[in-house]
Design an enzyme around this catalytic site. Structure first.
Site, mmCIF file in Angstrom:
data_model
loop_
_atom_site.group_PDB
_atom_site.id
_atom_site.type_symbol
_atom_site.label_atom_id
_atom_site.label_comp_id
_atom_site.label_asym_id
_atom_site.label_seq_id
_atom_site.Cartn_x
_atom_site.Cartn_y
_atom_site.Cartn_z
ATOM 1 N N LYS A 194 0.839 -1.200 0.000
ATOM 2 C CA LYS A 194 0.000 0.000 0.000
ATOM 3 C C LYS A 194 0.877 1.254 0.000
ATOM 4 C CE LYS A 194 -1.831 2.669 3.256
ATOM 5 N NZ LYS A 194 -1.945 4.018 2.689
ATOM 6 N N GLU A 268 10.584 0.696 10.013
ATOM 7 C CA GLU A 268 11.574 1.735 9.748
ATOM 8 C C GLU A 268 10.873 3.042 10.040
ATOM 9 O OE1 GLU A 268 13.417 4.450 8.676
ATOM 10 O OE2 GLU A 268 13.260 3.980 6.545
ATOM 11 N N CYS A 302 13.537 10.441 6.955
ATOM 12 C CA CYS A 302 13.518 9.928 8.319
ATOM 13 C C CYS A 302 14.891 10.046 8.964
ATOM 14 C CB CYS A 302 13.042 8.483 8.318
ATOM 15 S SG CYS A 302 13.836 7.507 7.050
ATOM 16 N N GLU A 399 10.609 14.832 16.049
ATOM 17 C CA GLU A 399 10.831 14.818 14.609
ATOM 18 C C GLU A 399 9.877 15.801 13.936
ATOM 19 O OE1 GLU A 399 9.769 11.204 12.443
ATOM 20 O OE2 GLU A 399 11.570 11.491 11.230
#
Lengths: 489, 294
Positions: A194, A268, A302, A399
């Site tokens: 997806k 991840e 990331c 983040e």
């Protein structure tokens, strides 16, 4: 389209003429169905959603929204393909299919690059020179592993896991699809993938390529949709493996959702990676590395080097050069080959970034942004620098996933190791110094899955990638990336 | 009037070009009914030496290419060969194979090349190591190609056998002087044409036709050749090769005669045999971070 889309405002007054990549050669349909069992099928709900170009907010295509029933069809198709074809095929033939996909992708690289830029907002230079070639090379690399698994796992009994459910993010749409699909197929699994709801198009183009390659139906299924589609994949009882790249919050949710099942999981997730500049570093190169570390792909990375640590003795110099370099960055139309920083991927993400910038100011940090013009339409954000930042500031802890950098200083090696490791994340780090022995000191002591020395944001299919701590577990890429897709006995 | 066919001149392959042997000599290749198929170059010692010079010259840049790039190029060889499938099948039949065996030989050859194409950027990950030495050093060992390799193609298996020795050598970054089978030289020359059109830089592969008895000794004793490989050489020839090779401590591998169509005739060891292992020591500074156990 010929309108000048980028502007420079620094003291030189020099400017480049716009250099727009043509979109005339791409083939996009108005509407995309789901790719299940080798066929394009309509979503059972009949629902479609729009995917837009974040650089001008125009609709690119309509895309099917898969629900639980569609996911069930896809998983069953993948199971059937696994049982009847893919697990029975000689490994060397499996390899040849994956090589074929790699080659077809290479042949269509330009089209894929342009569509990636349109759908994701990233600069064409990046899609063309980084995302798409790396994606092709990933297939090429893993193709060769398919018939060499006994070398990857010597003296071990191993078997594929079965059906892999894979959920990928919007920051590197095609590349993440390649990271997921290529090793899964090489190890003998079948796939239900997806793509993210804001960037489904290159995955659908990849489905067309897969169809063209003659890969047996059901080996790769691509279902588009939102979080509910992803949840249906994670929760489907016949999925044997869940591979997820995305936020730490969703990662934790997935880990909880598969509790009590035999599903193998790799995650991840997010990061707040440190980029450490020592006084003996080649400063100009380091400044380029800082820029690349945080502003590459609009900071939607990331492993972005979002926490900069500069040794006190050179801090003033580095900050001065950094601001100067930021002044020369082009923010604007992603299709312009001059553009350094393209569009923020979505309105929602731009709101998140702006929220953090506001918090940074409220926390008392000092903000710097170059005075560049932004396009009237679309989602854009100026490159942003915060100094006077404390370790405890929200902008140094959480983040942001945007072009926002925080700077802290340090005096000793010990101090910077402590500060760098003081984070719930552990995805990557950068170290800049002329001293080799210091590099290896830091690579041993930094709690991060990837350490770049005198470089940043380098990726290669042969090189494993993945994090420590709350940045997730499992590795993608390289020999180690195969391990995520086999059961070792 | 029927059209007159244009016949191909079979030449040798040195430094990316197709010269005739400098000696001007030939031998005629006979088909199974005894008719002449082609005049094949009977290469000389001088040709062998020229080929070594070309191979040495190509070694630097070939061995320094990225492993990935070598993989792409080797894969390209497979693509080009597949495209000439019918030409190879015809040629093998001309040299005496039946149609079914010729097709099998060509298909297996393509697959073998793909197998080694995949190895280019992977063998390093299997054969290299990081070594946990007791002192504060980062110590690692990596494979590097041996250099110029002389290959004596197996006398039987006209295409698959020689490819099985040739491809692992170049996949590993070596450059090669290949002696074609005396009995089946044509497919070696046509393979050279495939290699020529596959982005393999000139000099990486050099192909000589002639007799192994005449050409093996100048290669095996050449001081600029680093390794010799062959398969199923006679005992006398193998031992002569070993003796001559000792002059500059060549690595010598005379593999047993094998059934090249079997998967057991391919593998990592064919690459590994033509690699050197280099170990690097690098100091690790040891300051700070002792309490950093997050």
């Amino acid at each position: 389209m010929a309108k000048k889309t980028t502007k420079k405002s620094n003291e030189t007054g020099w400017d480049y003429a716009p250099s727009l990549e043509s979109i005339g050669h791409i083939d996009l349909k108005e509407s995309y169905d789901l790719f299940i069992d080798g066929k394009w099928v309509k979503p059972s709900s009949g629902k479609y959603f729009e995917t837009i170009n974040p650089a001008n907010e125009k609709v690119l295509a309509k895309v099917a929204h898969a629900n639980e029933e569609d996911v069930d069809r896809a998983v069953k198709a993948a199971r059937k393909a696994y049982d009847t074809v893919w697990s029975k095929m000689p490994a060397s033939e499996r390899a040849k299919y994956i090589f074929r996909i790699a080659r077809l992708m290479q042949e269509r690289a330009r089209e894929l690059s342009v569509i990636e830029t349109l759908d994701a907002g990233k600069s064409i230079r990046e899609s063309r020179d980084i995302d798409v070639p790396l994606a092709c090379n990933h297939f090429f690399y893993y193709a060769g592993w398919a018939d060499k698994l006994e070398y990857a796992f010597p003296n071990r009994d191993f078997e594929p896991l079965g059906v892999a459910g894979q959920i990928i993010p919007w920051n590197f749409p095609l590349l993440m699809a390649a990271w997921k699909i290529a090793p899964a197929l090489a190890a003998g699994n079948t796939v239900v993938l997806k793509p993210a709801e804001t960037t489904p198009l290159t995955a659908l183009k990849l489905a067309e390529i897969i169809e063209l390659s003659g890969l047996p139906p059901g080996v790769v299924n691509i279902v588009t949709g939102f979080g509910d589609t992803g949840a249906a994949i994670v929760e489907h009882p016949e999925v044997n493996k869940v591979a997820f790249t995305g936020s730490t919050a969703v990662g934790k949710h997935i880990q909880r959702a598969v509790a009590g099942t035999d599903k193998k999981v790799t995650l991840e997730l997010g990061g707040k990676s440190s980029n450490i500049i020592f006084e003996d570093a080649p400063i100009d190169q380091a400044v380029e590395g800082i820029i690349n570390g945080i502003f590459f792909n609009q900071g939607h990375v990331c492993c972005a080097g979002s926490r900069l640590f500069v040794q006190e003795s050179v801090a003033e110099l580095v900050v001065r050069k950094l601001k100067q370099r930021m002044d020369s960055l082009y923010v604007g139309d992603p299709l312009d080959k001059n553009t350094d920083i393209g569009a923020i991927n979505s309105k929602e993400q731009l709101e998140v970034i702006n929220k953090y910038i506001k918090i940074g100011i409220e926390e008392g940090a000092e903000m710097y942004q170059p005075n560049c013009e932004l396009p009237d339409k679309g989602y854009f954000c100026r490159p942003t620098l915060f100094s006077n930042v404390a370790q405890s500031n929200v902008i140094a802890q959480e983040e942001i996933f945007g072009p926002v950098l925080t700077i802290q200083t340090f005096r000793t090696v010990d101090e910077v190791i402590q500060k760098a490791n003081n984070s719930p994340y552990g995805l990557a780090a950068g170290v800049w110094t002329d001293k080799g022995s210091r590099i290896f000191n830091l690579t041993s002591k930094l709690r991060a899955g990837v350490v770049w020395a005198n470089t940043y944001n380098k990726f290669d299919p042969a090189s494993p990638f993945g994090g420590y701590k709350e940045s997730g577990f499992g590795r993608e890429g390289g020999l180690h990336g195969l391990r995520a897709y086999v059961k070792l006995k | 009037m029927t059209r007159l066919q244009v016949l191909k001149t079979y030449k040798i392959f040195i430094g990316g070009q197709f010269p005739r042997t400098e000696s001007g000599r030939y031998y005629s290749l006979k088909g199974k009914d005894g008719f002449d198929i082609a005049n094949v170059c009977l290469s000389s010692r001088k040709d062998a030496r020229n080929a070594v010079v070309a191979a040495r010259k190509a070694f630097g840049s070939w061995s320094e290419r990225s492993a990935f790039n070598r993989g792409q190029i080797v894969y390209r060889i497979a693509e080009m060969l597949e495209g000439r499938r019918s030409q190879f099948i015809e040629e093998l039949q001309l040299m005496g194979l039946n149609a079914a065996n010729a097709a099998k030989e060509v298909d297996a050859t393509v697959d073998r090349i793909v197998f080694y194409a995949g190895w280019c950027d992977k063998y390093q990950q299997i054969v290299s190591s990081v070594n946990p030495v007791a002192s504060s050093h980062f110590n690692f060992s990596v494979a590097e190609p041996t250099g110029v390799v002389g290959i004596v193609a197996p006398e039987e298996s006209p295409l698959l056998g020689l490819v099985s020795l040739l491809i692992p050598a170049i996949a590993g970054g070596n450059t090669v002087v290949l002696l074609a089978s005396e009995k089946y030289p044509l497919s070696a020359v046509t393979l050279a044409e495939v290699i020529h059109s596959s982005d393999v830089p000139g000099g990486v592969v050099n192909v000589l036709t002639g007799t192994a008895g005449e050409l093996m000794p100048p290669l095996a004793s050449h001081l600029d050749v680093n390794a010799m490989t062959s398969a199923g050489l006679s005992k006398d020839m193998a031992s002569a090769m070993h003796v001559q090779a000792a002059d500059n401590v060549k690595r010598v591998f005379n593999y047993p005669a094998m059934d090249w169509s079997k998967a057991s005739s391919q593998g990592l060891s064919m690459i590994e045999d033509l690699q050197e292992i280099k170990t690097t020591w690098h100091p690790i500074e040891n300051i700070g971070g002792a309490t950093s156990s997050y």
